[in-house]
Scaffold this motif. Sequence first.
Motif, PDB file in Angstrom:
ATOM      1  N   SER A 154       0.834  -1.202   0.000  1.00  0.00           N
ATOM      2  CA  SER A 154       0.000   0.000   0.000  1.00  0.00           C
ATOM      3  C   SER A 154       0.868   1.251   0.000  1.00  0.00           C
ATOM      4  CB  SER A 154      -0.917   0.003   1.235  1.00  0.00           C
ATOM      5  OG  SER A 154      -0.312   0.681   2.305  1.00  0.00           O
ATOM      6  N   LEU A 155       0.254   2.344  -0.240  1.00  0.00           N
ATOM      7  CA  LEU A 155       0.935   3.617  -0.081  1.00  0.00           C
ATOM      8  C   LEU A 155       1.114   3.901   1.402  1.00  0.00           C
ATOM      9  CD1 LEU A 155      -1.139   5.674  -2.656  1.00  0.00           C
ATOM     10  CD2 LEU A 155       1.239   4.923  -2.919  1.00  0.00           C
ATOM     11  N   MET A 156       2.099   4.689   1.720  1.00  0.00           N
ATOM     12  CA  MET A 156       2.262   5.112   3.106  1.00  0.00           C
ATOM     13  C   MET A 156       1.154   6.116   3.415  1.00  0.00           C
ATOM     14  SD  MET A 156       4.108   4.766   5.828  1.00  0.00           S
ATOM     15  CE  MET A 156       4.383   5.635   7.383  1.00  0.00           C
ATOM     16  N   GLY A 157       0.452   5.866   4.489  1.00  0.00           N
ATOM     17  CA  GLY A 157      -0.663   6.751   4.823  1.00  0.00           C
ATOM     18  C   GLY A 157      -0.809   6.924   6.311  1.00  0.00           C
ATOM     19  N   GLY A 158      -1.785   7.734   6.688  1.00  0.00           N
ATOM     20  CA  GLY A 158      -2.066   7.942   8.102  1.00  0.00           C
ATOM     21  C   GLY A 158      -3.271   8.848   8.246  1.00  0.00           C
ATOM     22  N   PHE A 159      -3.789   8.901   9.434  1.00  0.00           N
ATOM     23  CA  PHE A 159      -4.969   9.716   9.675  1.00  0.00           C
ATOM     24  C   PHE A 159      -4.590  11.147  10.023  1.00  0.00           C
ATOM     25  CE2 PHE A 159      -6.558   5.412  10.481  1.00  0.00           C
ATOM     26  CZ  PHE A 159      -7.639   5.417   9.612  1.00  0.00           C
ATOM     27  N   VAL A 160      -5.425  12.064   9.587  1.00  0.00           N
ATOM     28  CA  VAL A 160      -5.229  13.474   9.920  1.00  0.00           C
ATOM     29  C   VAL A 160      -5.732  13.705  11.336  1.00  0.00           C
ATOM     30  CG1 VAL A 160      -5.838  15.847   9.330  1.00  0.00           C
ATOM     31  CG2 VAL A 160      -5.534  14.140   7.509  1.00  0.00           C
ATOM     32  N   LYS A 161      -4.881  14.297  12.158  1.00  0.00           N
ATOM     33  CA  LYS A 161      -5.279  14.577  13.539  1.00  0.00           C
ATOM     34  C   LYS A 161      -5.967  15.940  13.623  1.00  0.00           C
ATOM     35  CE  LYS A 161      -1.051  12.277  15.146  1.00  0.00           C
ATOM     36  NZ  LYS A 161      -1.565  10.951  15.474  1.00  0.00           N
ATOM     37  N   LYS A 162      -6.727  16.085  14.673  1.00  0.00           N
ATOM     38  CA  LYS A 162      -7.469  17.338  14.846  1.00  0.00           C
ATOM     39  C   LYS A 162      -6.550  18.544  14.945  1.00  0.00           C
ATOM     40  CE  LYS A 162     -12.069  16.631  16.508  1.00  0.00           C
ATOM     41  NZ  LYS A 162     -13.005  16.486  17.635  1.00  0.00           N
ATOM     42  N   THR A 163      -5.361  18.278  15.449  1.00  0.00           N
ATOM     43  CA  THR A 163      -4.476  19.391  15.788  1.00  0.00           C
ATOM     44  C   THR A 163      -3.468  19.717  14.699  1.00  0.00           C
ATOM     45  OG1 THR A 163      -3.085  17.743  16.836  1.00  0.00           O
ATOM     46  CG2 THR A 163      -4.611  18.951  18.250  1.00  0.00           C
ATOM     47  N   GLU A 164      -3.608  19.119  13.542  1.00  0.00           N
ATOM     48  CA  GLU A 164      -2.641  19.407  12.480  1.00  0.00           C
ATOM     49  C   GLU A 164      -3.387  19.685  11.179  1.00  0.00           C
ATOM     50  OE1 GLU A 164      -0.272  15.848  11.844  1.00  0.00           O
ATOM     51  OE2 GLU A 164      -2.059  14.683  11.292  1.00  0.00           O
ATOM     52  N   SER A 165      -2.771  20.482  10.326  1.00  0.00           N
ATOM     53  CA  SER A 165      -3.380  20.734   9.028  1.00  0.00           C
ATOM     54  C   SER A 165      -3.224  19.498   8.155  1.00  0.00           C
ATOM     55  CB  SER A 165      -2.704  21.925   8.358  1.00  0.00           C
ATOM     56  OG  SER A 165      -1.397  21.577   7.962  1.00  0.00           O
ATOM     57  N   VAL A 166      -3.972  19.449   7.095  1.00  0.00           N
ATOM     58  CA  VAL A 166      -3.889  18.303   6.186  1.00  0.00           C
ATOM     59  C   VAL A 166      -2.485  18.210   5.603  1.00  0.00           C
ATOM     60  CG1 VAL A 166      -4.760  17.317   4.041  1.00  0.00           C
ATOM     61  CG2 VAL A 166      -6.352  18.407   5.632  1.00  0.00           C
ATOM     62  N   LYS A 167      -1.938  19.359   5.255  1.00  0.00           N
ATOM     63  CA  LYS A 167      -0.590  19.355   4.698  1.00  0.00           C
ATOM     64  C   LYS A 167       0.433  18.868   5.715  1.00  0.00           C
ATOM     65  CE  LYS A 167       2.844  22.233   2.481  1.00  0.00           C
ATOM     66  NZ  LYS A 167       2.793  22.391   1.037  1.00  0.00           N
ATOM     67  N   ASP A 168       0.265  19.308   6.940  1.00  0.00           N
ATOM     68  CA  ASP A 168       1.177  18.844   7.999  1.00  0.00           C
ATOM     69  C   ASP A 168       1.070  17.334   8.177  1.00  0.00           C
ATOM     70  OD1 ASP A 168       2.102  21.362   8.412  1.00  0.00           O
ATOM     71  OD2 ASP A 168       0.926  21.755  10.212  1.00  0.00           O
TER      72      ASP A 168
END
Lengths: 229, 229
Positions: A45-59
Amino acid sequence: MATEQYKKEDHLLLAVDCIIFGFDGNRIKALLVKRNLEPGLGKWSLMGGFVKKTESVKDAATRVLNLLTGLTDVYMEELGSFGEVNRDPGGRVVSIAWYALIKINDYSEALMKEHQSKWFELDHLPVLLFDHGEMILQAKERLREKVSAHPAGFTLLPSKFTLQQLQGLYEAIYEKKMDKRNFTRRVLELGLLKKLEEKEKGTSRKGAYLYVFDKNKYDKLSKKGFRII
Amino acid sequence: MATEQYKKEDHLLLAVDCIIFGFDGNRIKALLVKRNLEPGLGKWSLMGGFVKKTESVKDAATRVLNLLTGLTDVYMEELGSFGEVNRDPGGRVVSIAWYALIKINDYSEALMKEHQSKWFELDHLPVLLFDHGEMILQAKERLREKVSAHPAGFTLLPSKFTLQQLQGLYEAIYEKKMDKRNFTRRVLELGLLKKLEEKEKGTSRKGAYLYVFDKNKYDKLSKKGFRII
DNA sequence: GCAAAAGTGTTTTGTCTACACCCATGA
DNA sequence: TCATGGGTGTAGACAAAACACTTTTGC
Protein backbone atom coordinates in the motif's frame (compact mmCIF):
# COMPACT_ATOMS: atom_id res chain seq x y z
CA MET A 1 -15.60 24.73 21.48
CA ALA A 2 -17.37 23.58 18.36
CA THR A 3 -20.45 25.49 17.29
CA GLU A 4 -23.70 23.77 18.21
CA GLN A 5 -24.90 23.39 14.63
CA TYR A 6 -21.73 21.54 13.73
CA LYS A 7 -22.08 18.93 16.45
CA LYS A 8 -24.92 17.06 14.87
CA GLU A 9 -23.15 16.65 11.54
CA ASP A 10 -21.41 13.43 10.57
CA HIS A 11 -17.81 13.18 11.66
CA LEU A 12 -15.51 11.10 9.49
CA LEU A 13 -12.00 9.83 9.38
CA LEU A 14 -9.72 11.76 7.12
CA ALA A 15 -6.53 10.15 5.90
CA VAL A 16 -3.57 11.18 3.79
CA ASP A 17 -1.74 8.81 1.45
CA CYS A 18 1.62 9.58 -0.11
CA ILE A 19 2.66 8.56 -3.57
CA ILE A 20 6.43 8.71 -3.25
CA PHE A 21 8.30 8.79 -6.54
CA GLY A 22 11.95 8.07 -7.09
CA PHE A 23 14.17 7.74 -10.15
CA ASP A 24 16.84 5.06 -10.34
CA GLY A 25 18.53 6.36 -13.47
CA ASN A 26 16.32 4.35 -15.79
CA ARG A 27 12.83 4.14 -14.44
CA ILE A 28 10.42 6.03 -12.26
CA LYS A 29 9.57 4.04 -9.17
CA ALA A 30 7.04 4.28 -6.37
CA LEU A 31 7.77 3.48 -2.76
CA LEU A 32 5.27 1.09 -1.20
CA VAL A 33 4.93 -0.42 2.26
CA LYS A 34 3.40 -3.56 3.67
CA ARG A 35 0.32 -2.50 5.53
CA ASN A 36 0.50 -3.14 9.25
CA LEU A 37 -3.12 -3.00 10.28
CA GLU A 38 -6.49 -4.41 9.35
CA PRO A 39 -8.23 -4.31 7.00
CA GLY A 40 -5.73 -5.28 4.35
CA LEU A 41 -2.97 -6.29 6.77
CA GLY A 42 0.09 -7.39 4.82
CA LYS A 43 -0.99 -5.88 1.51
CA TRP A 44 1.24 -3.54 -0.41
CA SER A 45 0.00 0.00 0.00
CA LEU A 46 0.94 3.62 -0.08
CA MET A 47 2.26 5.11 3.11
CA GLY A 48 -0.66 6.75 4.82
CA GLY A 49 -2.07 7.94 8.10
CA PHE A 50 -4.97 9.72 9.67
CA VAL A 51 -5.23 13.47 9.92
CA LYS A 52 -5.28 14.58 13.54
CA LYS A 53 -7.47 17.34 14.85
CA THR A 54 -4.48 19.39 15.79
CA GLU A 55 -2.64 19.41 12.48
CA SER A 56 -3.38 20.73 9.03
CA VAL A 57 -3.89 18.30 6.19
CA LYS A 58 -0.59 19.35 4.70
CA ASP A 59 1.18 18.84 8.00
CA ALA A 60 -0.31 15.38 8.19
CA ALA A 61 1.04 14.52 4.76
CA THR A 62 4.44 15.87 5.72
CA ARG A 63 4.42 13.92 8.94
CA VAL A 64 3.47 10.68 7.22
CA LEU A 65 6.17 11.11 4.62
CA ASN A 66 8.70 11.86 7.32
CA LEU A 67 7.68 8.82 9.35
CA LEU A 68 8.59 6.57 6.48
CA THR A 69 11.60 8.34 5.04
CA GLY A 70 12.98 10.56 7.77
CA LEU A 71 13.07 13.33 5.19
CA THR A 72 11.98 16.92 5.53
CA ASP A 73 11.82 19.66 2.89
CA VAL A 74 10.55 17.30 0.27
CA TYR A 75 8.75 18.46 -2.84
CA MET A 76 5.16 17.44 -2.24
CA GLU A 77 1.87 18.40 -3.78
CA GLU A 78 -1.74 17.51 -3.32
CA LEU A 79 -3.17 15.14 -5.88
CA GLY A 80 -6.77 15.16 -4.75
CA SER A 81 -9.34 13.45 -2.61
CA PHE A 82 -10.56 9.89 -2.83
CA GLY A 83 -13.93 9.85 -1.25
CA GLU A 84 -16.04 6.89 -2.32
CA VAL A 85 -18.19 5.63 0.52
CA ASN A 86 -16.87 2.08 0.56
CA ARG A 87 -13.31 2.62 -0.52
CA ASP A 88 -12.07 1.41 2.87
CA PRO A 89 -13.94 -1.58 4.30
CA GLY A 90 -12.70 -0.65 7.75
CA GLY A 91 -14.84 2.46 8.01
CA ARG A 92 -15.81 5.70 6.33
CA VAL A 93 -12.44 7.15 5.46
CA VAL A 94 -11.85 9.90 2.97
CA SER A 95 -8.28 10.07 1.82
CA ILE A 96 -6.38 12.99 0.41
CA ALA A 97 -3.57 11.77 -1.79
CA TRP A 98 -0.27 13.63 -2.07
CA TYR A 99 2.63 12.92 -4.32
CA ALA A 100 6.22 13.48 -3.31
CA LEU A 101 9.44 13.50 -5.32
CA ILE A 102 12.55 12.31 -3.55
CA LYS A 103 16.09 11.38 -4.47
CA ILE A 104 16.04 7.64 -4.52
CA ASN A 105 19.32 7.36 -2.65
CA ASP A 106 17.95 9.43 0.21
CA TYR A 107 16.01 6.33 1.12
CA SER A 108 18.35 3.82 2.67
CA GLU A 109 18.32 0.04 2.65
CA ALA A 110 18.09 0.19 6.42
CA LEU A 111 14.80 2.06 6.25
CA MET A 112 13.47 -0.41 3.70
CA LYS A 113 14.11 -3.25 6.14
CA GLU A 114 12.70 -1.34 9.08
CA HIS A 115 9.43 -0.46 7.37
CA GLN A 116 9.06 -3.44 5.07
CA SER A 117 9.00 -1.04 2.18
CA LYS A 118 10.13 -1.43 -1.40
CA TRP A 119 10.51 0.49 -4.64
CA PHE A 120 8.33 -0.73 -7.51
CA GLU A 121 8.48 0.16 -11.16
CA LEU A 122 5.25 1.77 -12.24
CA ASP A 123 4.42 -0.91 -14.75
CA HIS A 124 5.19 -3.70 -12.34
CA LEU A 125 3.08 -2.72 -9.40
CA PRO A 126 1.77 -5.42 -7.11
CA VAL A 127 -1.88 -5.75 -6.17
CA LEU A 128 -2.58 -2.73 -4.03
CA LEU A 129 -4.74 -1.82 -1.07
CA PHE A 130 -8.12 -0.20 -1.72
CA ASP A 131 -7.92 2.45 -4.43
CA HIS A 132 -4.17 3.01 -4.11
CA GLY A 133 -3.56 1.70 -7.62
CA GLU A 134 -5.80 4.40 -9.00
CA MET A 135 -4.01 6.99 -6.87
CA ILE A 136 -0.67 6.02 -8.36
CA LEU A 137 -2.05 6.13 -11.90
CA GLN A 138 -3.42 9.61 -11.36
CA ALA A 139 -0.19 10.73 -9.73
CA LYS A 140 1.82 9.48 -12.68
CA GLU A 141 -0.36 11.49 -15.02
CA ARG A 142 -0.05 14.54 -12.81
CA LEU A 143 3.71 14.17 -12.70
CA ARG A 144 3.83 14.34 -16.48
CA GLU A 145 1.80 17.50 -16.59
CA LYS A 146 3.86 19.01 -13.82
CA VAL A 147 7.32 18.43 -15.21
CA SER A 148 6.31 19.64 -18.66
CA ALA A 149 6.09 23.14 -17.27
CA HIS A 150 7.87 23.20 -13.92
CA PRO A 151 11.35 22.28 -12.79
CA ALA A 152 9.88 20.26 -9.91
CA GLY A 153 10.84 16.96 -11.46
CA PHE A 154 14.51 17.86 -11.16
CA THR A 155 14.26 17.09 -7.47
CA LEU A 156 14.19 13.41 -8.40
CA LEU A 157 17.84 13.67 -9.42
CA PRO A 158 20.89 13.75 -7.18
CA SER A 159 22.12 17.25 -6.47
CA LYS A 160 24.90 16.90 -9.05
CA PHE A 161 23.83 15.27 -12.29
CA THR A 162 24.73 15.02 -15.94
CA LEU A 163 22.68 16.21 -18.86
CA GLN A 164 22.11 12.63 -19.92
CA GLN A 165 20.72 11.81 -16.47
CA LEU A 166 18.31 14.71 -16.77
CA GLN A 167 17.27 13.59 -20.20
CA GLY A 168 16.92 10.03 -18.96
CA LEU A 169 14.53 11.32 -16.30
CA TYR A 170 12.31 12.99 -18.84
CA GLU A 171 12.44 9.96 -21.07
CA ALA A 172 11.37 7.81 -18.15
CA ILE A 173 8.47 10.07 -17.27
CA TYR A 174 7.23 10.37 -20.84
CA GLU A 175 8.22 6.86 -21.83
CA LYS A 176 9.78 7.97 -25.06
CA LYS A 177 13.20 8.66 -26.48
CA MET A 178 14.17 12.25 -27.08
CA ASP A 179 16.75 13.93 -29.25
CA LYS A 180 19.92 14.65 -27.32
CA ARG A 181 20.79 17.86 -29.12
CA ASN A 182 17.33 19.37 -28.92
CA PHE A 183 16.93 18.42 -25.29
CA THR A 184 20.31 19.82 -24.27
CA ARG A 185 19.68 23.08 -26.05
CA ARG A 186 16.30 23.57 -24.44
CA VAL A 187 17.38 22.94 -20.87
CA LEU A 188 20.52 25.03 -21.19
CA GLU A 189 18.53 27.91 -22.65
CA LEU A 190 16.40 27.95 -19.51
CA GLY A 191 19.50 29.19 -17.71
CA LEU A 192 18.65 26.94 -14.83
CA LEU A 193 21.80 24.87 -14.75
CA LYS A 194 25.32 25.63 -13.57
CA LYS A 195 28.04 23.60 -15.19
CA LEU A 196 30.69 22.29 -12.82
CA GLU A 197 34.33 21.50 -13.52
CA GLU A 198 33.78 17.97 -12.26
CA LYS A 199 32.98 15.06 -14.46
CA GLU A 200 30.98 11.95 -13.84
CA LYS A 201 33.17 9.11 -15.02
CA GLY A 202 31.01 6.16 -14.07
CA THR A 203 29.32 5.56 -17.38
CA SER A 204 31.91 6.41 -19.99
CA ARG A 205 35.62 6.75 -20.55
CA LYS A 206 35.30 10.32 -21.62
CA GLY A 207 33.14 11.37 -18.69
CA ALA A 208 30.23 13.80 -18.68
CA TYR A 209 30.14 17.18 -17.03
CA LEU A 210 28.11 17.49 -13.86
CA TYR A 211 25.58 20.26 -13.36
CA VAL A 212 23.73 21.74 -10.41
CA PHE A 213 20.63 23.91 -10.23
CA ASP A 214 20.78 27.61 -9.79
CA LYS A 215 18.37 27.90 -6.88
CA ASN A 216 17.36 31.48 -7.70
CA LYS A 217 16.39 30.73 -11.25
CA TYR A 218 14.70 27.57 -10.07
CA ASP A 219 12.39 29.57 -7.85
CA LYS A 220 11.60 32.02 -10.60
CA LEU A 221 10.85 29.31 -13.10
CA SER A 222 8.78 27.42 -10.56
CA LYS A 223 6.41 30.32 -10.34
CA LYS A 224 6.38 31.36 -13.95
CA GLY A 225 6.54 27.96 -15.57
CA PHE A 226 8.15 27.09 -18.87
CA ARG A 227 7.70 24.59 -21.61
CA ILE A 228 10.23 21.84 -21.90
CA ILE A 229 8.17 19.25 -23.69
CA MET B 1 -18.82 -1.96 11.69
CA ALA B 2 -15.68 0.14 11.84
CA THR B 3 -12.41 -1.62 12.51
CA GLU B 4 -11.24 -1.32 16.11
CA GLN B 5 -8.01 0.42 15.25
CA TYR B 6 -9.92 3.15 13.43
CA LYS B 7 -12.16 3.99 16.36
CA LYS B 8 -9.54 5.71 18.42
CA GLU B 9 -8.50 8.03 15.62
CA ASP B 10 -9.70 11.63 15.43
CA HIS B 11 -12.95 12.11 13.57
CA LEU B 12 -13.45 15.42 11.83
CA LEU B 13 -15.99 17.33 9.87
CA LEU B 14 -15.51 17.25 6.14
CA ALA B 15 -17.16 19.90 4.02
CA VAL B 16 -17.43 20.68 0.35
CA ASP B 17 -17.54 24.21 -1.05
CA CYS B 18 -18.53 25.02 -4.60
CA ILE B 19 -17.04 27.77 -6.68
CA ILE B 20 -19.77 28.31 -9.24
CA PHE B 21 -18.69 30.21 -12.31
CA GLY B 22 -20.94 31.88 -14.85
CA PHE B 23 -20.36 34.09 -17.88
CA ASP B 24 -22.63 37.02 -18.59
CA GLY B 25 -21.26 37.79 -22.05
CA ASN B 26 -18.62 40.14 -20.73
CA ARG B 27 -17.27 38.91 -17.44
CA ILE B 28 -16.73 35.74 -15.50
CA LYS B 29 -18.78 35.78 -12.34
CA ALA B 30 -18.98 33.69 -9.21
CA LEU B 31 -22.19 32.81 -7.45
CA LEU B 32 -22.15 33.55 -3.74
CA VAL B 33 -24.68 33.09 -0.95
CA LYS B 34 -25.34 34.77 2.37
CA ARG B 35 -24.34 32.31 5.01
CA ASN B 36 -27.24 31.13 7.15
CA LEU B 37 -25.46 29.74 10.17
CA GLU B 38 -22.86 30.66 12.74
CA PRO B 39 -20.01 31.31 12.70
CA GLY B 40 -20.02 33.93 9.99
CA LEU B 41 -23.82 34.25 9.80
CA GLY B 42 -24.77 36.76 7.12
CA LYS B 43 -21.38 36.85 5.44
CA TRP B 44 -21.01 36.24 1.74
CA SER B 45 -19.68 32.78 1.13
CA LEU B 46 -19.43 29.93 -1.29
CA MET B 47 -22.24 27.43 -1.26
CA GLY B 48 -21.11 24.58 0.93
CA GLY B 49 -22.20 21.71 3.08
CA PHE B 50 -20.96 18.80 5.12
CA VAL B 51 -20.14 15.45 3.63
CA LYS B 52 -22.43 12.78 5.06
CA LYS B 53 -21.27 9.32 5.98
CA THR B 54 -23.48 7.78 3.37
CA GLU B 55 -22.38 9.75 0.33
CA SER B 56 -19.15 10.09 -1.58
CA VAL B 57 -17.32 13.40 -1.56
CA LYS B 58 -18.27 13.94 -5.17
CA ASP B 59 -21.90 13.20 -4.44
CA ALA B 60 -21.78 15.72 -1.64
CA ALA B 61 -20.47 18.38 -3.99
CA THR B 62 -23.14 17.50 -6.54
CA ARG B 63 -25.83 17.63 -3.90
CA VAL B 64 -24.69 21.00 -2.59
CA LEU B 65 -24.60 22.45 -6.07
CA ASN B 66 -28.04 21.07 -6.80
CA LEU B 67 -29.45 22.46 -3.57
CA LEU B 68 -28.55 25.95 -4.65
CA THR B 69 -29.17 25.79 -8.37
CA GLY B 70 -31.52 22.89 -8.97
CA LEU B 71 -29.15 21.78 -11.71
CA THR B 72 -27.85 18.31 -12.45
CA ASP B 73 -25.27 17.19 -15.02
CA VAL B 74 -23.10 20.19 -14.37
CA TYR B 75 -19.43 20.31 -15.29
CA MET B 76 -17.67 20.12 -11.96
CA GLU B 77 -14.15 19.32 -10.89
CA GLU B 78 -12.24 19.09 -7.67
CA LEU B 79 -10.01 22.02 -6.89
CA GLY B 80 -8.37 20.68 -3.77
CA SER B 81 -8.53 20.54 -0.03
CA PHE B 82 -8.35 23.40 2.41
CA GLY B 83 -7.19 21.95 5.64
CA GLU B 84 -5.69 24.52 7.97
CA VAL B 85 -6.51 23.76 11.58
CA ASN B 86 -8.19 27.06 12.34
CA ARG B 87 -9.74 27.88 9.01
CA ASP B 88 -13.22 27.58 10.50
CA PRO B 89 -13.64 29.03 14.00
CA GLY B 90 -16.71 26.85 14.50
CA GLY B 91 -14.74 23.63 14.65
CA ARG B 92 -12.19 21.45 12.91
CA VAL B 93 -13.53 21.39 9.40
CA VAL B 94 -11.54 20.35 6.37
CA SER B 95 -13.11 21.54 3.16
CA ILE B 96 -12.75 20.15 -0.30
CA ALA B 97 -13.36 22.85 -2.86
CA TRP B 98 -14.97 22.11 -6.22
CA TYR B 99 -15.50 24.42 -9.11
CA ALA B 100 -18.50 24.23 -11.39
CA LEU B 101 -19.25 25.86 -14.72
CA ILE B 102 -22.87 26.69 -15.44
CA LYS B 103 -24.79 28.68 -18.00
CA ILE B 104 -25.59 31.89 -16.21
CA ASN B 105 -29.19 31.93 -17.41
CA ASP B 106 -29.83 28.52 -15.92
CA TYR B 107 -29.84 30.30 -12.60
CA SER B 108 -33.07 32.21 -12.25
CA GLU B 109 -33.89 35.42 -10.44
CA ALA B 110 -36.34 33.43 -8.35
CA LEU B 111 -33.57 31.22 -7.02
CA MET B 112 -31.47 34.25 -6.25
CA LYS B 113 -34.25 35.64 -4.08
CA GLU B 114 -34.93 32.32 -2.44
CA HIS B 115 -31.33 31.67 -1.44
CA GLN B 116 -30.12 35.22 -0.97
CA SER B 117 -27.53 34.54 -3.58
CA LYS B 118 -25.84 36.85 -6.07
CA TRP B 119 -23.39 36.84 -8.95
CA PHE B 120 -20.18 38.78 -8.34
CA GLU B 121 -17.52 39.80 -10.78
CA LEU B 122 -14.22 38.24 -9.83
CA ASP B 123 -12.49 41.54 -9.29
CA HIS B 124 -15.34 42.94 -7.24
CA LEU B 125 -15.75 40.23 -4.69
CA PRO B 126 -17.09 41.14 -1.25
CA VAL B 127 -15.35 40.20 1.96
CA LEU B 128 -15.72 36.46 2.15
CA LEU B 129 -16.13 33.80 4.80
CA PHE B 130 -13.04 32.00 6.07
CA ASP B 131 -10.67 31.09 3.25
CA HIS B 132 -13.29 31.28 0.51
CA GLY B 133 -11.53 34.20 -1.14
CA GLU B 134 -8.45 32.07 -1.56
CA MET B 135 -10.56 29.24 -2.94
CA ILE B 136 -11.98 31.51 -5.62
CA LEU B 137 -8.54 32.79 -6.55
CA GLN B 138 -7.21 29.29 -6.95
CA ALA B 139 -10.28 28.24 -8.91
CA LYS B 140 -9.86 31.17 -11.27
CA GLU B 141 -6.30 30.11 -11.92
CA ARG B 142 -7.35 26.52 -12.43
CA LEU B 143 -10.06 27.59 -14.86
CA ARG B 144 -7.44 29.30 -16.98
CA GLU B 145 -5.28 26.22 -17.12
CA LYS B 146 -8.27 24.04 -17.85
CA VAL B 147 -9.74 25.96 -20.75
CA SER B 148 -6.36 26.37 -22.41
CA ALA B 149 -6.39 22.66 -23.19
CA HIS B 150 -9.91 21.38 -22.71
CA PRO B 151 -13.27 22.35 -24.15
CA ALA B 152 -14.77 22.37 -20.65
CA GLY B 153 -15.07 26.14 -20.57
CA PHE B 154 -17.53 26.02 -23.43
CA THR B 155 -20.14 24.84 -20.98
CA LEU B 156 -20.30 28.40 -19.68
CA LEU B 157 -21.98 29.43 -22.92
CA PRO B 158 -25.58 28.92 -23.96
CA SER B 159 -26.08 25.84 -26.11
CA LYS B 160 -26.19 27.96 -29.25
CA PHE B 161 -23.60 30.68 -29.43
CA THR B 162 -21.69 32.85 -31.84
CA LEU B 163 -17.98 32.83 -32.45
CA GLN B 164 -17.68 36.25 -30.90
CA GLN B 165 -19.38 35.00 -27.74
CA LEU B 166 -16.88 32.19 -27.56
CA GLN B 167 -14.01 34.59 -28.09
CA GLY B 168 -15.49 36.90 -25.50
CA LEU B 169 -15.46 34.04 -23.04
CA TYR B 170 -11.78 33.39 -23.58
CA GLU B 171 -11.00 37.07 -23.40
CA ALA B 172 -12.84 37.26 -20.10
CA ILE B 173 -10.98 34.29 -18.65
CA TYR B 174 -7.58 35.51 -19.78
CA GLU B 175 -8.35 39.16 -19.32
CA LYS B 176 -6.89 40.12 -22.64
CA LYS B 177 -8.02 40.97 -26.13
CA MET B 178 -7.41 38.41 -28.82
CA ASP B 179 -7.23 38.58 -32.58
CA LYS B 180 -10.56 37.70 -34.18
CA ARG B 181 -9.14 36.00 -37.24
CA ASN B 182 -6.59 33.92 -35.39
CA PHE B 183 -9.09 32.88 -32.78
CA THR B 184 -11.74 31.90 -35.30
CA ARG B 185 -9.30 29.88 -37.32
CA ARG B 186 -8.04 27.97 -34.31
CA VAL B 187 -11.41 26.98 -32.93
CA LEU B 188 -12.81 26.03 -36.32
CA GLU B 189 -9.78 23.87 -37.02
CA LEU B 190 -10.55 21.87 -33.90
CA GLY B 191 -13.60 20.60 -35.77
CA LEU B 192 -15.58 20.92 -32.60
CA LEU B 193 -18.24 23.31 -33.80
CA LYS B 194 -21.24 22.83 -36.03
CA LYS B 195 -22.40 25.90 -37.86
CA LEU B 196 -26.17 26.39 -37.89
CA GLU B 197 -28.29 28.16 -40.48
CA GLU B 198 -29.64 30.41 -37.76
CA LYS B 199 -28.25 33.79 -36.97
CA GLU B 200 -28.10 35.70 -33.74
CA LYS B 201 -29.44 39.14 -34.55
CA GLY B 202 -29.38 40.73 -31.13
CA THR B 203 -26.09 42.54 -31.34
CA SER B 204 -25.73 43.58 -34.97
CA ARG B 205 -27.73 44.35 -38.04
CA LYS B 206 -26.01 41.74 -40.10
CA GLY B 207 -26.33 38.99 -37.52
CA ALA B 208 -23.77 36.35 -36.59
CA TYR B 209 -24.04 32.65 -37.27
CA LEU B 210 -24.83 30.45 -34.33
CA TYR B 211 -22.82 27.33 -33.57
CA VAL B 212 -23.31 24.26 -31.42
CA PHE B 213 -20.84 21.68 -30.17
CA ASP B 214 -20.38 18.38 -31.81
CA LYS B 215 -20.75 16.20 -28.70
CA ASN B 216 -18.67 13.34 -30.11
CA LYS B 217 -15.70 15.49 -30.91
CA TYR B 218 -16.15 17.25 -27.62
CA ASP B 219 -15.68 13.98 -25.75
CA LYS B 220 -12.64 13.06 -27.79
CA LEU B 221 -11.02 16.42 -27.29
CA SER B 222 -11.87 16.36 -23.59
CA LYS B 223 -9.74 13.29 -23.15
CA LYS B 224 -6.96 14.15 -25.51
CA GLY B 225 -6.73 17.85 -24.87
CA PHE B 226 -5.67 20.52 -27.31
CA ARG B 227 -4.04 23.86 -27.24
CA ILE B 228 -6.17 26.88 -27.88
CA ILE B 229 -4.11 29.50 -26.15
C1' DG C 1 43.84 1.75 -32.10
C1' DC C 2 39.32 0.95 -30.91
C1' DA C 3 35.09 0.86 -28.37
C1' DA C 4 31.74 3.72 -26.03
C1' DA C 5 29.58 7.50 -24.57
C1' DA C 6 29.97 12.83 -24.79
C1' DG C 7 29.43 16.87 -27.11
C1' DT C 8 28.08 20.02 -30.66
C1' DG C 9 25.05 23.20 -35.52
C1' DT C 10 22.36 23.61 -39.37
C1' DT C 11 18.41 23.03 -42.24
C1' DT C 12 13.69 22.21 -42.68
C1' DT C 13 9.23 22.30 -41.18
C1' DG C 14 5.45 23.85 -38.95
C1' DT C 15 3.11 27.02 -35.86
C1' DC C 16 2.02 31.56 -34.14
C1' DT C 17 1.41 36.41 -34.79
C1' DA C 18 0.40 40.59 -36.82
C1' DC C 19 -2.30 42.92 -39.72
C1' DA C 20 -6.92 45.55 -42.97
C1' DC C 21 -10.61 45.45 -45.84
C1' DC C 22 -15.21 44.24 -47.71
C1' DC C 23 -19.98 42.51 -46.49
C1' DA C 24 -24.74 42.49 -45.06
C1' DT C 25 -28.32 44.67 -42.89
C1' DG C 26 -31.65 47.79 -40.30
C1' DA C 27 -32.48 52.23 -39.30
C1' DT D 1 -26.76 55.92 -47.45
C1' DC D 2 -24.57 55.16 -43.48
C1' DA D 3 -23.37 53.13 -39.13
C1' DT D 4 -22.46 48.75 -36.95
C1' DG D 5 -20.68 44.51 -36.10
C1' DG D 6 -19.58 40.07 -39.09
C1' DG D 7 -16.65 37.68 -41.81
C1' DT D 8 -12.37 36.47 -44.19
C1' DG D 9 -6.46 35.51 -46.05
C1' DT D 10 -1.55 36.24 -46.23
C1' DA D 11 3.21 37.21 -45.25
C1' DG D 12 6.90 37.23 -41.81
C1' DA D 13 8.76 35.73 -37.41
C1' DC D 14 9.75 32.39 -34.43
C1' DA D 15 9.96 27.88 -32.45
C1' DA D 16 10.26 22.89 -32.93
C1' DA D 17 11.97 18.84 -35.17
C1' DA D 18 15.04 16.18 -37.86
C1' DC D 19 19.37 14.91 -38.64
C1' DA D 20 25.38 12.94 -38.24
C1' DC D 21 29.82 13.55 -37.25
C1' DT D 22 33.90 14.57 -34.18
C1' DT D 23 35.97 14.23 -29.50
C1' DT D 24 37.85 12.07 -25.48
C1' DT D 25 39.92 8.48 -23.00
C1' DG D 26 40.53 3.88 -20.67
C1' DC D 27 41.44 -0.50 -22.01
